[in-house]
Design a protein around this motif. Structure first.
Motif, PDB file in Angstrom:
ATOM      1  N   ALA A  22       0.893  -1.440   0.137  1.00  0.00           N
ATOM      2  CA  ALA A  22      -0.099  -0.159  -0.027  1.00  0.00           C
ATOM      3  C   ALA A  22       0.893   1.212   0.157  1.00  0.00           C
ATOM      4  N   PRO A  23       0.539   2.111  -0.699  1.00  0.00           N
ATOM      5  CA  PRO A  23       1.201   3.406  -0.611  1.00  0.00           C
ATOM      6  C   PRO A  23       1.179   4.138   0.623  1.00  0.00           C
ATOM      7  N   THR A  28      -0.414   9.842  -0.494  1.00  0.00           N
ATOM      8  CA  THR A  28      -1.557   9.669  -1.348  1.00  0.00           C
ATOM      9  C   THR A  28      -2.167  11.129  -0.852  1.00  0.00           C
ATOM     10  N   ARG A  35      -3.749  18.016  -5.721  1.00  0.00           N
ATOM     11  CA  ARG A  35      -5.018  18.143  -6.936  1.00  0.00           C
ATOM     12  C   ARG A  35      -6.042  19.157  -6.727  1.00  0.00           C
TER      13      ARG A  35
ATOM     14  N   PHE B  18      -7.307   1.244   1.101  1.00  0.00           N
ATOM     15  CA  PHE B  18      -6.328   0.897  -0.188  1.00  0.00           C
ATOM     16  C   PHE B  18      -6.824  -0.469  -0.569  1.00  0.00           C
ATOM     17  N   MET B  22      -8.506  -1.513  -4.074  1.00  0.00           N
ATOM     18  CA  MET B  22      -7.818  -2.519  -4.838  1.00  0.00           C
ATOM     19  C   MET B  22      -9.131  -3.325  -5.458  1.00  0.00           C
ATOM     20  N   ARG B  27      -8.051  -5.328  -8.581  1.00  0.00           N
ATOM     21  CA  ARG B  27      -7.039  -5.547  -8.178  1.00  0.00           C
ATOM     22  C   ARG B  27      -5.882  -4.844  -9.167  1.00  0.00           C
ATOM     23  N   ARG B  29      -3.456  -1.913  -9.001  1.00  0.00           N
ATOM     24  CA  ARG B  29      -2.875  -0.905  -8.039  1.00  0.00           C
ATOM     25  C   ARG B  29      -3.211   0.351  -8.643  1.00  0.00           C
ATOM     26  N   GLU B  33      -4.952   3.364  -6.546  1.00  0.00           N
ATOM     27  CA  GLU B  33      -4.315   4.655  -5.927  1.00  0.00           C
ATOM     28  C   GLU B  33      -4.998   5.787  -6.533  1.00  0.00           C
ATOM     29  N   GLU B  34      -5.587   6.087  -7.720  1.00  0.00           N
ATOM     30  CA  GLU B  34      -6.015   7.013  -8.415  1.00  0.00           C
ATOM     31  C   GLU B  34      -7.513   7.019  -7.669  1.00  0.00           C
TER      32      GLU B  34
END
Lengths: 122, 177
Positions: A22-23, A28, A35, B18, B22, B27, B29, B33-34
Motif C-alpha cells: 500500500a502507498p 496519497t 490536485r 487501499f 484494490m 486489483r 494498483r 491509488e487514483e
C-alpha cells in the motif's frame, strides 16, 4: 469444500500482501492536496469574485448592445426625415408664400409679392 | 469535523481503504491509488461529507465504491475513443513488466494461493465478490456490508451465503488439483 476459517485465512494473506504494497498515507494525501485547485476556505471569496465579474461582463455587454442599436437607428431616422417626395413640387401653387408666411402688422401683403433679394433667398 | 480530525481519521483507515479500493478496481494498483486520491480530494473539498449515520470507515467505503464505479464508467468512455492498437501496446508493456519479475521460491506458493483467491473472486458475481471482500477481508458485519453496498440486509445475506458457497467450492477444487 472449504470452511470459513480457511476462507478467512486466504483473505488475511491477501490483506497482508496489500498492506505491504500500500502507498503511504502521507504520499496519497499530499497528491490529493496537490490536485485540489481551490482550498475550501477560499471558495466563498471565489464565488463573490466570479459573481462580480459576471455582473460587470453583463453590464458591459448591455451598454454595448444599447449603443450599437442607437448608432444603427439614428442614420435611418435622419434619412427618413430628410426625404422629400418627388411630386412635392406639384403642390406648390402661385401665391403659396402668402399662405405660408405670417403677415407683419402694418405691412401690406403685396410687399411680399414683390421680388426682393431677401425674399428670393439671395 | 475539522481538517486535522479528518486527516487523522483518514490516516487510521488508509491501509484498509487501499485494500477496498484494490477490490473495487479489479486489483489494479494504479487505478486503486487514483481512486483513493479522488476520494480524499472529495472529502477535503467537502463534496463527500460524513453525516455520522454509520461508522466513518463504512461511510468511506461507500464513497470509494461509488468513486471506483464512476472512474470505471469514465475509463469505458475513454476506451471508446482510444484506438485499440494503442491499448494493446500498453497491455503488452504491462504483461512484459510482470513477466520480468522473478519471485523467490518462498513467495511463489504464497502468490499462487493469493492469485487462486483472486481468480476465484473474479468468477463470482460483483455483489457476491463485494460482500465477501467486506466481510472476510475487512471484517465488516453483513449489516455494515449492506450499508456500503447500498442494498438491503436480506439481499446482502443472500449474496453472502451464495458467494461463500461458490467460493468454497472453487477454492476446494483448486486445492484438490
Amino acid at each position: 469444500m472449504m470452511d470459513d476459517s480457511e476462507i478467512r485465512q486466504r483473505f488475511a494473506q491477501l490483506r497482508e500482501s496489500d498492506r505491504e504494497s500500500a502507498p503511504g498515507f502521507a504520499q496519497t494525501y499530499a497528491r490529493a492536496r496537490s490536485r485540489q485547485r481551490w482550498p475550501a476556505a477560499h471558495r466563498p471569496r471565489l464565488l463573490v469574485i466570479s459573481a462580480a465579474a459576471a455582473v460587470v461582463i453583463a453590464g458591459v455587454w448591455l451598454v454595448n448592445a444599447r449603443s450599437s442599436s442607437r448608432s444603427t437607428h439614428t442614420p435611418a431616422i435622419a434619412t427618413i426625415a430628410a426625404w422629400r417626395a418627388p411630386t412635392d413640387v406639384l403642390l406648390r401653387t402661385p401665391g403659396s408664400e402668402l399662405l405660408g408666411a405670417m403677415p407683419a402688422l402694418g405691412a401690406s401683403v403685396l410687399d411680399q409679392m414683390i421680388s426682393t433679394p431677401s425674399n428670393r433667398g439671395i | 469535523m475539522d481538517d486535522v480530525e479528518l486527516r487523522l481519521q483518514l490516516e487510521r483507515v488508509h491501509a484498509d481503504c487501499f485494500g477496498w479500493a484494490m477490490a473495487c478496481c479489479g486489483r489494479d494498483r494504479d487505478d486503486a491509488e487514483e481512486v483513493l486520491q479522488t476520494v480524499y480530494l472529495s472529502v477535503l473539498d467537502g463534496r463527500a461529507r460524513f453525516d455520522a449515520r454509520s461508522s466513518f470507515r463504512t461511510w468511506l467505503f461507500g464513497v470509494i465504491r461509488r468513486t471506483a464505479a464512476s472512474e470505471r464508467r469514465k475509463a469505458w468512455l475513454r476506451g471508446l475513443l482510444v484506438e485499440r492498437e494503442a491499448e494493446g501496446g500498453t497491455r503488452d508493456a504491462r504483461s512484459f513488466a510482470t513477466d520480468a519479475f522473478v519471485a523467490p521460491d518462498a513467495e511463489v506458493e504464497h502468490e499462487s494461493r493469493r492469485d487462486g483467491l483472486h481468480h476465484a473472486l473474479t468468477r463470482l458475481s460483483p455483489r457476491q465478490r463485494e460482500v465477501l471482500q467486506l466481510v472476510f477481508y475487512h471484517d465488516l458485519t453483513v449489516e455494515e456490508a449492506a450499508a456500503v453496498m447500498r442494498v438491503s440486509v436480506g439481499s446482502a445475506r443472500t449474496h453472502y451465503a451464495r458467494g461463500k458457497a461458490n467460493l468454497a467450492v472453487m477454492l476446494g477444487d483448486a486445492k484438490d488439483l
